[in-house]
Structures are given as C-alpha cells and as structure tokens.
Design a protein around this motif. Structure first.
Motif, PDB file in Angstrom:
ATOM      1  N   ASN A  65       0.813  -1.222   0.000  1.00  0.00           N
ATOM      2  CA  ASN A  65       0.000   0.000   0.000  1.00  0.00           C
ATOM      3  C   ASN A  65       0.843   1.266   0.000  1.00  0.00           C
ATOM      4  N   CYS A  67      -0.080   4.314   1.935  1.00  0.00           N
ATOM      5  CA  CYS A  67      -0.676   5.271   2.873  1.00  0.00           C
ATOM      6  C   CYS A  67       0.244   6.487   2.951  1.00  0.00           C
ATOM      7  N   ARG A  73       5.261   2.742   3.380  1.00  0.00           N
ATOM      8  CA  ARG A  73       4.501   2.755   2.130  1.00  0.00           C
ATOM      9  C   ARG A  73       5.376   2.233   0.983  1.00  0.00           C
ATOM     10  N   TYR A 172     -10.144   9.917   5.040  1.00  0.00           N
ATOM     11  CA  TYR A 172      -9.705   8.522   4.909  1.00  0.00           C
ATOM     12  C   TYR A 172      -9.099   8.277   3.529  1.00  0.00           C
ATOM     13  N   ARG A 176      -5.353   6.941   3.334  1.00  0.00           N
ATOM     14  CA  ARG A 176      -5.159   5.555   2.892  1.00  0.00           C
ATOM     15  C   ARG A 176      -5.456   5.480   1.397  1.00  0.00           C
ATOM     16  N   GLN A 179      -7.277   2.676  -1.039  1.00  0.00           N
ATOM     17  CA  GLN A 179      -7.891   1.611  -0.227  1.00  0.00           C
ATOM     18  C   GLN A 179      -9.296   2.052   0.168  1.00  0.00           C
ATOM     19  N   ARG A 184     -11.972  -2.544   5.326  1.00  0.00           N
ATOM     20  CA  ARG A 184     -11.314  -2.539   6.648  1.00  0.00           C
ATOM     21  C   ARG A 184     -12.344  -2.817   7.741  1.00  0.00           C
TER      22      ARG A 184
END
Ligand code: SF4
Length: 362
Positions: A65, A67, A73, A172, A176, A179, A184
């Motif tokens: 990912n 983030c 990351r 968010y 993130r 994503q 989640r």
C-alpha cells in the motif's frame, strides 16, 4: 458548558456526541486536568490499578500500500526493509514473554508475499507463537481475505487489530490512498463473527477536525471494539507528509491525543485503551497513563532488529521500551503491572460478550 458535561458525568456517566464534542473542545488547563482526573477515576472504578503490557513484534515491513502518512509505504524505496524468519520471530516472542508481557502483537505491512502465496505461513506463525509463549496473540495484518481471518481464529489468534485512522470518508481516502473504507470495517466484522476480539485506532494531527474525532468516538461506542486507541501522527521521511506539522492549527497533536484518550475512557469505560511507547518513547508514557490509558503497547526488546512504526528505532536499542522501566513508571503513577491471570480472565470474559454483539456497517 464544561460544568454541564462534568455534572452529567457525575450523575450517569453516559456521554452522547455533543458531550464528547464539549470535552474534546476543552481549552482551559484546569478543565483539561479535571477531564484527566475523571478519566483516571473511571479507569480505577472499572479496572482498578492494573495495567496490561503488550509486546510489539513487527515481523515484516514490506507493504503493497501507499498510505500517505506511513514510512513503510510501497513508494518509499529509500527504506531498508526486513521480513523476519520463523526462528527469529519465535526467539523475540519468547524473550518478550520471559520479560513479562501479557500479549504478543504480531504486526506486518500488507506484505505482497502473503498475497501472492497465501496466508498459511501467517496462520502457522500465529499458532507457533502461541505455543512458544503460552500468551494471547494479537495479529495486525492489514486487510486480509476472510479465509485468512478464519484461519487465524482457528490457530488461536485472540485479537485482530485493523485501524481506520479516521471516520471522515474524505480524509480517509486522502490518508489511505487507493484503499476502500468498507473492507477494513468488514475485516473487523469477520473477526468478531469468528470469536476474535478487535482493536480499532485513530490518528491525531493528520488534518482532522474535532467533529471528526467526535464522530469516530461515537462510532466506536456503537461498535463492539474491545480496544480503542489514538496515536499522534509523527511525520515520516520518504512520505508525502514528511514535512507536515505535528501540531496543525486545528489544535491536533499530542494534547488532542491525551484528551481523546480521556474522552474514550469516559465514553467507553470498559474498553482497553493503549498508551503507546511508539510516539514519544518512555518519556511520553506518564502523560498517557494519567489521561486514562490502561494498556502499554510497543514494548520491543533490543538486539532483535525489530522496528517500531511511528518511530522506527526510538528507545529500542537503549532498552527503554522494556517491561522493567515501564513498571517503574506505572508505580510512580499509582498503578501496577497486572498478573497474567488477570489478563487471561479479562479476555475470557470479553469473548463471552462477543456472542451478544456484532459490528454495524460503517
Ligand atoms: S499504514 Fe500499514 S498498510 Fe499503510 S503503508 Fe503503512 S504498513 Fe502499509
């Protein structure tokens, strides 16, 4: 206004969203100290003076990912990464258990190797750590398939930790990146269905408003999260937020973290609330305990090559993230390290509640 909410606390101890907002908005130092005092009283009423200690075992720093706030990351190619072997993990877990922690937290980035070859090694690792230490285990794997969560539960994992960081959808998706919010939450619902306990977490100082924190705390109240946390964002080199201020104009940052710990304690008296060593090391522990936390997390033994998250190395090789030094601070705060039996009993009782609850859709 603060007097009203404090009076309400004395009378029925239940907090709605407006009360949460009022407490998070406190500015007067005397009012803030009153908030912390009320949180400590509530902790004492529900948990006595006992505090639980968690060993942090970050066994893979690889992640698929990106983030924006996180040094691990994918796009941070300047970072030296590791993936610990089973013997290395068992050795570190055994050392933490002998030192006296109550739980081993097995944490990884969303390591692409598992997504390519399946999660059986993670499941086997969880089983082996439980067998080696005889302790409860928390797994913090990011978002993994339901079959992996089912396998972790069957292997004896007691906890799933999976943090939204914020309940503001726009924030968010900025934090993130790439994503979705819902998977989640869904991972946490699956864990609950499988009988696991669940930890939820927020970040402070990432551009959130007080309303966002109030919304998140209200959502946490409504969901059967067993442990709830907040940590102050620490800017990380090699990330888009490397130069972001830790204390933006909204007032977010360490004081917000402390106030939020206290408000969480008052709004959710029976949940576990961590004081992390990861943000300010041992020096930051006293303030977090005095705000009402009753778990100390991110205990990491030196000499194992294990990293922290917010701070990769702070206090680790100096052996300051240790049970011995944490216990001294607890004593200074009028607290004590819980027995293993106390933690085992708390887990058993909490799991019994599981049968009566489910996590609602976000
Ligand atoms: S916060 Fe977790 S999922 Fe996001 S980049 Fe860092 S390690 Fe990966």
């Amino acid at each position: 206004m603060p007097q009203g909410v404090f009076k309400k606390l004395e009378q029925d101890n239940t907090l709605g969203r407006e009360d949460i907002m009022a407490l998070l908005n406190l500015r007067d130092p005397a009012d803030i100290q009153r908030l912390f005092r009320a949180a400590r009283q509530t902790r004492k009423r529900v948990f006595g003076t006992s505090v639980f200690l968690y060993g942090f075992l970050y066994f893979s720093t690889h992640c698929r990912n990106n983030c924006r706030f996180c040094q691990y990351r994918r796009a941070n190619t300047g970072l030296e990464r590791y993936r610990k072997t089973m013997p290395e993990i068992l050795r570190a877990a055994g050392e933490m258990a002998r030192a006296g922690v109550h739980l081993i937290d097995l944490t990884m980035g969303e390591d692409p190797q598992f997504y390519r070859s399946g999660f059986l090694p993670l499941i086997n690792l969880t089983r082996a750590v439980k067998r080696e230490t005889g302790l409860p285990v928390m797994v913090s794997p990011g978002v993994v398939p339901d079959t992996a969560i089912e396998g972790l539960a069957a292997a004896g994992a007691d906890w799933l930790a999976c943090y939204q960081e914020t309940y503001n959808p726009a924030l968010y998706s900025t934090l993130r990146q790439g994503q979705d919010f819902e998977p989640r939450m869904a991972a946490k619902r699956t864990a609950v269905r499988k009988g696991m306990l669940v930890e939820e977490g927020l970040l402070a100082g990432v551009g959130e408003r007080i309303d966002d924190l109030a919304d998140a705390i209200a959502a946490m109240q409504d969901n059967p999260f067993d442990q709830v946390r907040i940590m102050t964002f620490v800017p990380q080199p090699g990330t888009p937020m490397a130069t972001a201020s830790e204390e933006p104009a909204s007032g977010a940052g360490r004081l917000t973290e402390l106030k939020t710990i206290a408000v969480m304690r008052l709004a959710m008296p029976d949940r576990l609330i961590p004081a992390s060593l990861d943000v300010d090391g041992l020096d930051g522990l006293r303030d977090r305990l005095n705000a009402g936390a009753n778990v100390v997390t991110s205990i990491v033994p030196p000499g194992t090559g294990l990293a922290g998250v917010a701070h990769k190395s702070l206090d680790i090789e100096e052996a300051r993230r240790s049970v011995a030094l944490v216990s001294c601070i607890l004593k200074d705060c009028g607290l004590e390290t819980a027995s293993r039996e106390q933690y085992g009993n708390w887990i058993r009782e909490r799991k019994a509640l599981r049968h009566k609850t489910t996590i609602g859709a976000a």
